[in-house]
Design an enzyme around this catalytic site. Structure first.
Site, mmCIF file in Angstrom:
data_model
loop_
_atom_site.group_PDB
_atom_site.id
_atom_site.type_symbol
_atom_site.label_atom_id
_atom_site.label_comp_id
_atom_site.label_asym_id
_atom_site.label_seq_id
_atom_site.Cartn_x
_atom_site.Cartn_y
_atom_site.Cartn_z
ATOM 1 N N HIS A 37 0.840 -1.205 0.000
ATOM 2 C CA HIS A 37 0.000 0.000 0.000
ATOM 3 C C HIS A 37 0.878 1.259 0.000
ATOM 4 O O HIS A 37 0.592 2.219 -0.710
ATOM 5 C CB HIS A 37 -0.866 0.058 1.263
ATOM 6 N N GLN A 61 -18.462 -6.517 0.256
ATOM 7 C CA GLN A 61 -17.645 -7.307 -0.673
ATOM 8 C C GLN A 61 -17.185 -8.629 -0.047
ATOM 9 O O GLN A 61 -16.444 -9.379 -0.671
ATOM 10 C CB GLN A 61 -16.459 -6.502 -1.209
ATOM 11 N N LYS A 151 -1.710 -7.352 -7.856
ATOM 12 C CA LYS A 151 -1.975 -8.606 -7.143
ATOM 13 C C LYS A 151 -3.460 -8.954 -7.271
ATOM 14 O O LYS A 151 -3.826 -10.094 -7.466
ATOM 15 C CB LYS A 151 -1.583 -8.531 -5.667
ATOM 16 N N SER A 187 0.192 -8.854 1.466
ATOM 17 C CA SER A 187 -1.257 -8.847 1.620
ATOM 18 C C SER A 187 -1.566 -8.642 3.099
ATOM 19 O O SER A 187 -0.821 -9.127 3.959
ATOM 20 C CB SER A 187 -1.819 -10.199 1.163
HETATM 21 O O1 PAF Z 1 -8.342 -4.008 -2.787
HETATM 22 C C1 PAF Z 1 -8.943 -3.595 -1.776
HETATM 23 O O2 PAF Z 1 -8.351 -3.342 -0.730
HETATM 24 C C2 PAF Z 1 -10.447 -3.395 -1.833
HETATM 25 O O3 PAF Z 1 -11.053 -4.365 -2.608
HETATM 26 C C3 PAF Z 1 -10.861 -1.977 -2.276
HETATM 27 C C4 PAF Z 1 -10.410 -1.685 -3.704
HETATM 28 C C5 PAF Z 1 -10.273 -0.948 -1.340
HETATM 29 C C6 PAF Z 1 -12.388 -1.852 -2.234
HETATM 30 O O4 PAF Z 1 -12.885 -2.091 -0.966
#
Ligand code: PAF
Length: 283
Positions: A37, A61, A151, A187
């Site tokens: 990140h 999600q 990824k 990750s």
């Molecule tokens: O990749 C992620 O961390 C998530 O899927 C995202 C793009 C922030 C959407 O919640």
């Protein structure tokens, strides 16, 4: 560094900055930040006047309640890392701020086959939830550029499709996967591996590299079978899928006719932690 949890406050602040002609780079995340990140944040900083990061564990999600409950959360630590990386604004809303209505959020968009294979097949509804939240975040932040790691290759394909279909005014910047020294793709889920599992985890990328080496010399189906068996030789691994697909359509390839577009994708359980990775085979 500014930190907001309210949508109107964030939108208003960024509107003023945009009106002064500043470009905005955006890194959407679910927190539990790692070097992958921070690499996106640093790239955004190099390429934009202002860098915004969102931290939101998006409930819609997750197709598995347990996975949502176990997802690592570390907002205080994340804020420190972002501040140190030079991020300008963190948007970290509560779920009620993003989804105030009782009605489930929806997006009238069909992704064709893009959300039917691999992650889409094994995590039904996942990409719909990703697309909804990313569209909401884009509406709030209105970024010039948005940064996504390769990824999550299929996620990137879904977001690219959404941006193109809806004509959203944002430039998507795909970024290379960042790996630990032993090859494991970074990750947030890696933090949940036991010491033993963490020592086995680099095998995933090692097998992908062996697949890259053998690609073109071995029949596609034989190679897929070989990769699954190779990984599952180690106790602890359970491969959910291993696929060789087209980099744009993501559809499985039956032969090497379009080999320059071939990408190997894997999802694997190590204990109860689900990890994904991929490698572009001929690039
Ligand atoms: O990749 C992620 O961390 C998530 O899927 C995202 C793009 C922030 C959407 O919640």
């Amino acid at each position: 560094m500014k930190q907001f949890s309210s949508i109107p406050e964030t939108a208003e602040y960024l509107r003023n900055e945009r009106n002064q002609g500043l470009t905005i780079g955006f890194v959407p995340t679910m927190g539990a930040l790692h070097e992958g990140h921070l690499d996106l944040i640093r790239r955004s900083k190099r390429e934009n006047d202002l860098t915004v990061c969102s931290i939101f564990v998006n409930p819609i999600q997750f197709n598995n309640k347990e996975d949502l409950a176990k997802y690592p959360r570390s907002l205080a630590r994340d804020s420190i890392l972002l501040e140190e990386s030079g991020c300008d604004l963190v948007f970290a809303p509560e779920a009620e701020e993003m989804y105030p209505d009782q009605e489930p959020a929806s997006l009238n968009l069909s992704f064709g086959m893009l959300d039917k294979v691999m992650e889409g097949k094994f995590r039904p509804g996942h990409f719909n939830g990703v697309a909804i939240v990313v569209k909401k975040l884009f509406d709030i932040v209105q970024p010039t550029c948005a940064y996504f790691g390769k990824k999550d290759y299929q996620q990137l394909a879904i977001i690219r499709y959404m941006v193109n279909t809806l004509g959203l005014p944002v430039k998507l910047i795909p970024c290379e996967t960042i790996r630990d020294a032993d090859g494991l793709a970074m990750s947030s889920r890696n933090a949940r591996l036991t010491v033993k599992e963490r020592s086995l985890a680099p095998e995933i990328y090692a097998v992908l590299l062996q697949v890259k080496k053998a690609a073109g010399n071995m029949n596609v189906n034989e190679l897929k079978e070989w990769a699954i068996n190779k990984l599952q030789e180690h106790t602890g691994f359970r491969v959910e899928y291993f696929e060789i697909g087209d980099k744009d359509s993501l559809m499985p390839l039956a032969d090497w006719d379009n080999k320059n577009k071939a990408v190997a994708f894997i999802a694997v359980f190590l204990g109860d932690v689900r990890l994904i990775d991929n490698v572009e085979l001929f690039l």
